[in-house]
Design a protein around this motif. Structure first.
Motif, PDB file in Angstrom:
ATOM      1  N   ALA A   1       0.817  -1.217   0.000  1.00 28.44           N
ATOM      2  CA  ALA A   1       0.000   0.000   0.000  1.00 28.44           C
ATOM      3  C   ALA A   1       0.850   1.267   0.000  1.00 28.44           C
ATOM      4  N   ILE A   2       2.025   1.227   0.673  1.00 24.26           N
ATOM      5  CA  ILE A   2       2.872   2.421   0.746  1.00 24.26           C
ATOM      6  C   ILE A   2       3.979   2.411  -0.304  1.00 24.26           C
ATOM      7  N   GLY A   3       3.974   1.389  -1.158  1.00 28.31           N
ATOM      8  CA  GLY A   3       4.893   1.379  -2.287  1.00 28.31           C
ATOM      9  C   GLY A   3       6.243   0.734  -2.065  1.00 28.31           C
ATOM     10  N   LEU A   4       6.459   0.047  -0.941  1.00 21.58           N
ATOM     11  CA  LEU A   4       7.737  -0.610  -0.701  1.00 21.58           C
ATOM     12  C   LEU A   4       7.803  -1.993  -1.345  1.00 21.58           C
ATOM     13  N   LEU A   5       6.661  -2.544  -1.682  1.00 22.23           N
ATOM     14  CA  LEU A   5       6.587  -3.813  -2.405  1.00 22.23           C
ATOM     15  C   LEU A   5       5.711  -3.611  -3.641  1.00 22.23           C
ATOM     16  N   GLU A   6       6.072  -4.261  -4.716  1.00 23.49           N
ATOM     17  CA  GLU A   6       5.270  -4.169  -5.930  1.00 23.49           C
ATOM     18  C   GLU A   6       3.981  -4.955  -5.753  1.00 23.49           C
ATOM     19  N   SER A   7       2.884  -4.355  -6.219  1.00 26.60           N
ATOM     20  CA  SER A   7       1.596  -5.027  -6.122  1.00 26.60           C
ATOM     21  C   SER A   7       1.477  -6.048  -7.251  1.00 26.60           C
ATOM     22  N   ASP A   8       0.971  -7.246  -6.924  1.00 18.88           N
ATOM     23  CA  ASP A   8       0.804  -8.284  -7.937  1.00 18.88           C
ATOM     24  C   ASP A   8      -0.650  -8.380  -8.397  1.00 18.88           C
ATOM     25  N   GLU A   9      -1.326  -7.229  -8.386  1.00 11.35           N
ATOM     26  CA  GLU A   9      -2.731  -7.201  -8.789  1.00 11.35           C
ATOM     27  C   GLU A   9      -2.865  -7.578 -10.259  1.00 11.35           C
ATOM     28  N   LEU A  10      -3.876  -8.373 -10.565  1.00 10.02           N
ATOM     29  CA  LEU A  10      -4.084  -8.834 -11.929  1.00 10.02           C
ATOM     30  C   LEU A  10      -4.596  -7.704 -12.806  1.00 10.02           C
ATOM     31  N   SER A  11      -4.259  -7.781 -14.092  1.00  9.97           N
ATOM     32  CA  SER A  11      -4.752  -6.791 -15.045  1.00  9.97           C
ATOM     33  C   SER A  11      -6.231  -7.061 -15.320  1.00  9.97           C
ATOM     34  N   GLU A  12      -6.915  -6.070 -15.866  1.00 11.12           N
ATOM     35  CA  GLU A  12      -8.342  -6.225 -16.167  1.00 11.12           C
ATOM     36  C   GLU A  12      -8.566  -7.341 -17.179  1.00 11.12           C
TER      37      GLU A  12
END
Length: 232
Positions: A159-170
């Motif tokens: 959430a604070i940007g220290l780890l890359e989010s692995d959220e899936l693309s649309e």
């Protein structure tokens, strides 16, 4: 303008262009101020940004509230960053009191040391309960209560940007939704199991995201949660 020299020349020097035009030396350009890095000598400010997460593991009688406070470094500059500073865990349950207090103090000390603190996520999530883990809401498997605390810290660091989010693309989400609808239609069954999973009842565990969401379609095992597929 011509100047007549009437005295004997005993020496000479060349005037620089900037001093000739301005008549004075220019002040040296100051180098950019070095950004402040996180370290244990930074004094705790009176105000910190905080986020509280609620978890309700089945191995605990009451819910646990995990609060992570962040410090803002180099505010209003190009080097502004938000770094975790301390963590607190509160609950009505007293059976875990000693090790919870010890864990929060150690994690907070690591946060204040600075450097790369993301290794904490992997260390905490790899702790296994000898009595067995549990499924939390959504069908995600947690090997221990400590591992779920690690999952919360991972969520916060993303959430604070220290780890890359692995959220899936649309596009990936749409493909997985189509696969799920096709699978449920072929099974003529769309009910969930007793674990509270959001995925088909006969789905199996995903080795990548630890979610009970893997289905087999056309001979290919695909996870409906993270998209991991044995077929590439």
């Amino acid at each position: 303008m011509t100047v007549k020299i009437s005295n004997k020349i005993v020496g000479y020097r060349v005037k620089k262009a900037d001093t000739e035009t301005t008549g004075e030396h220019q002040a040296p350009v100051k180098a950019d101020t070095k950004p402040v890095e996180m370290n244990e000598n930074i004094e705790r400010p009176d105000f910190l940004l905080g986020t509280t997460y609620k978890i309700k593991p089945p191995v605990a009688e009451h819910a646990m509230y995990i609060t992570i406070n962040d410090i803002l470094l180099n505010e209003d500059t190009d080097h502004e960053s938000r770094q975790p500073y301390e963590v607190f865990i509160n609950s009505k349950s007293m059976e875990h009191f000693q090790w919870v207090i010890a864990l929060t103090r150690v994690i907070s000390a690591v946060f204040r040391k600075g450097g790369d603190v993301t290794f904490l996520v992997e260390e905490l999530r790899s702790v296994y309960d000898p009595n067995g883990g549990y499924f939390k809401k959504g069908g995600v498997f947690m090997p221990s209560l400590v591992a779920e605390i690690g999952a919360v810290i991972e969520k916060h660091l993303k959430a604070i940007g220290l780890l890359e989010s692995d959220e899936l693309s649309e596009t990936t989400k749409r493909i997985l939704a189509e696969k799920r609808a096709e699978f449920e239609a072929s099974q003529n069954k769309a009910t969930n199991d007793d674990s509270g999973s959001d995925y088909p009842a006969n789905a199996t565990m995903c080795g990548k995201c630890s979610t009970k969401a893997v289905i087999v379609m056309d001979g290919c095992a695909t996870c409906l949660s993270c998209g991991d597929s044995k077929c590439g």
